[in-house]
Design an enzyme around this catalytic site. Structure first.
Site, PDB file in Angstrom:
ATOM      1  N   CYS A  86       0.863  -1.178   0.000  1.00  9.72           N
ATOM      2  CA  CYS A  86       0.000   0.000   0.000  1.00  9.72           C
ATOM      3  C   CYS A  86       0.903   1.232   0.000  1.00  9.72           C
ATOM      4  O   CYS A  86       2.114   1.115  -0.227  1.00  9.72           O
ATOM      5  CB  CYS A  86      -0.958  -0.005   1.193  1.00  9.72           C
ATOM      6  SG  CYS A  86      -0.142  -0.029   2.804  1.00  9.72           S
ATOM      7  N   THR A  87       0.358   2.399   0.261  1.00 10.68           N
ATOM      8  CA  THR A  87       1.134   3.629   0.144  1.00 10.68           C
ATOM      9  C   THR A  87       2.283   3.703   1.143  1.00 10.68           C
ATOM     10  O   THR A  87       3.440   3.925   0.769  1.00 10.68           O
ATOM     11  CB  THR A  87       0.227   4.859   0.330  1.00 10.68           C
ATOM     12  OG1 THR A  87      -0.868   4.774  -0.577  1.00 10.68           O
ATOM     13  CG2 THR A  87       1.002   6.150   0.067  1.00 10.68           C
TER      14      THR A  87
END
Length: 317
Positions: A176-177
Site C-alpha cells: 500500500c502507500t
C-alpha cells in the site's frame, strides 16, 4: 536543498489514555508549526505531516524518544512548499478504517520485506503482488503485474477474500502507500488460512525512496497537497488516462464540483477547459470551486479550530 519535509508514518502500539495523548500531541505539533493529519486510537498512531526540515527533525526525535514509538518508521520526503494547509489531530476507533477491530498486528502479521528484499522477490513466478488500496489509487499507479481489487475503501477488503482464494498456494506480498493497511490486510489473510504472507515494509513510498521504485508503473497517490508523486526512477511509465479525453495522463485532480470531488487523472489541457471539473454536468454545478491548475481543494472542516479545547500546559519549553 528543499525547505520543507513531508513525513508519513504509523505505529501500532498501546495508547491507554487516547484523549490525553491526543491533546499533548496536538500541542507538540502546534509548537513545531506542523500541518497535516494525525489519527490517534487505542491501537496506535497514524499520521502525515509537513513543516520546515528542522521542525520535522525535532518532531521525529521527540516522538521516537517515547518508548511506545521507539520503532516507528518515518518515511521522509522533501518539498519546496508546505504539504498541507491545516492541522488535524483526531482520536478515532482505528488508525486506519478497516472494521477489523479484532486484529492486532503487534501479535501477528505478514513477514515484513524491506525495499531491497521486495525488489529481489517481486518477479519470482511463485509470488503474487496484492495491492490493498482503493480504486482511484491503483488506477493511477501500481506495481507491474500486481493484482488489484475493486474497492472504494479499505474496509471493503475482507469482502474480496473470495477473489484472492485462487492464490492460496502462492507467496502473497501485500503493498500500500505507506505500509499501514498491509499490517491488517496481511494479518487478515493469515487468519483466513493463507500461509505464505508478506508485506512491503514502508509501502510504495519507502520503496521509491530507498530502492528506486523499479517496476512501479504510474504515480503514487498521496494524501497531501501534492496529490500524486513520482516513485520510479528506473523504468517509469504512465498507465492512467485522462478521464475527459482519454489521452495518457498521470496528472491527478479532484473534481472542482464539491458534491462530486471525484479523484481522477485529467490532463492539463482538459483541466483548464473543464475548469477542474470531470464532466460537463460538474462544470455547470452552481458551487463549482475555483480551479487554480492543481486540482487540490482543502476539505471543509465545519469551523475546526486546532486550538479549541486545549487546556494543558505547553509540552515544549
Amino acid at each position: 536543498m528543499k525547505k520543507y519535509s513531508i513525513l508519513l508514518y504509523y505505529c501500532y502500539t498501546s495508547i491507554e489514555d487516547v484523549e490525553k495523548f491526543r491533546e499533548e500531541h496536538h500541542l507538540l505539533c502546534l509548537e513545531l508549526n506542523l500541518l497535516g493529519r494525525i489519527i490517534i486510537a487505542h491501537e496506535g498512531l497514524n499520521g502525515t505531516v509537513s513543516g520546515l526540515v528542522e521542525d520535522c527533525e525535532k518532531y521525529m526525535e521527540i516522538v521516537k524518544s517515547d518508548p511506545r514509538f521507539a520503532d516507528i518508521d518515518f518515511k521522509v520526503d522533501y518539498s519546496d512548499t508546505q504539504g498541507f494547509t491545516k492541522l488535524h489531530v483526531r482520536s478515532k476507533s482505528e488508525i486506519v478504517h478497516s472494521d477489523l477491530h479484532h486484529i492486532n498486528p503487534r501479535e501477528r502479521t505478514g513477514i515484513h520485506l524491506d525495499p531491497e528484499e521486495f525488489r529481489k522477490l517481486k518477479n519470482d513466478p511463485d509470488v503474487v503482488l496484492l495491492d490493498v488500496r482503493s480504486n482511484y489509487e491503483h488506477k493511477l499507479g501500481k506495481f507491474k503485474n500486481a493484482v488489484t481489487l475493486d474497492i472504494e475503501n479499505f474496509r471493503d477488503f475482507p469482502d474480496k477474500i473470495n477473489e484472492i482464494e485462487q492464490y492460496k498456494d502462492k507467496k502473497i506480498v501485500t503493498y500500500c502507500t505507506g505500509g499501514i493497511k498491509c499490517e491488517k490486510a496481511s494479518a487478515y489473510l493469515l487468519e483466513q488460512g493463507f500461509e505464505n504472507v508478506y508485506q512491503l515494509h514502508g509501502g510504495i513510498i519507502k520503496y521509491g525512496l530507498e530502492a528506486g521504485g523499479e517496476d512501479f508503473e504510474g504515480k503514487c497517490y498521496v494524501f497531501d497537497n501534492r496529490i500524486a508523486v513520482d516513485v520510479n526512477t528506473v523504468n517509469p511509465v504512465v498507465i492512467s488516462n485522462c478521464f475527459v479525453c482519454g489521452t495518457h495522463s498521470d496528472r491527478m485532480v479532484n473534481c472542482a464540483n464539491p458534491e462530486c470531488n471525484n479523484h481522477v487523472p485529467i490532463c492539463e489541457k482538459c483541466g483548464w477547459e473543464m475548469e477542474g471539473a470531470c464532466s460537463a454536468e460538474c462544470k455547470s454545478h452552481p458551487e463549482l470551486r475555483p480551479y487554480d491548475g492543481t486540482g487540490y481543494y482543502q476539505k471543509q472542516t465545519n469551523g475546526y479550530n486546532p486550538y479549541k479545547g486545549l487546556q494543558r500546559a505547553k509540552v515544549l519549553k
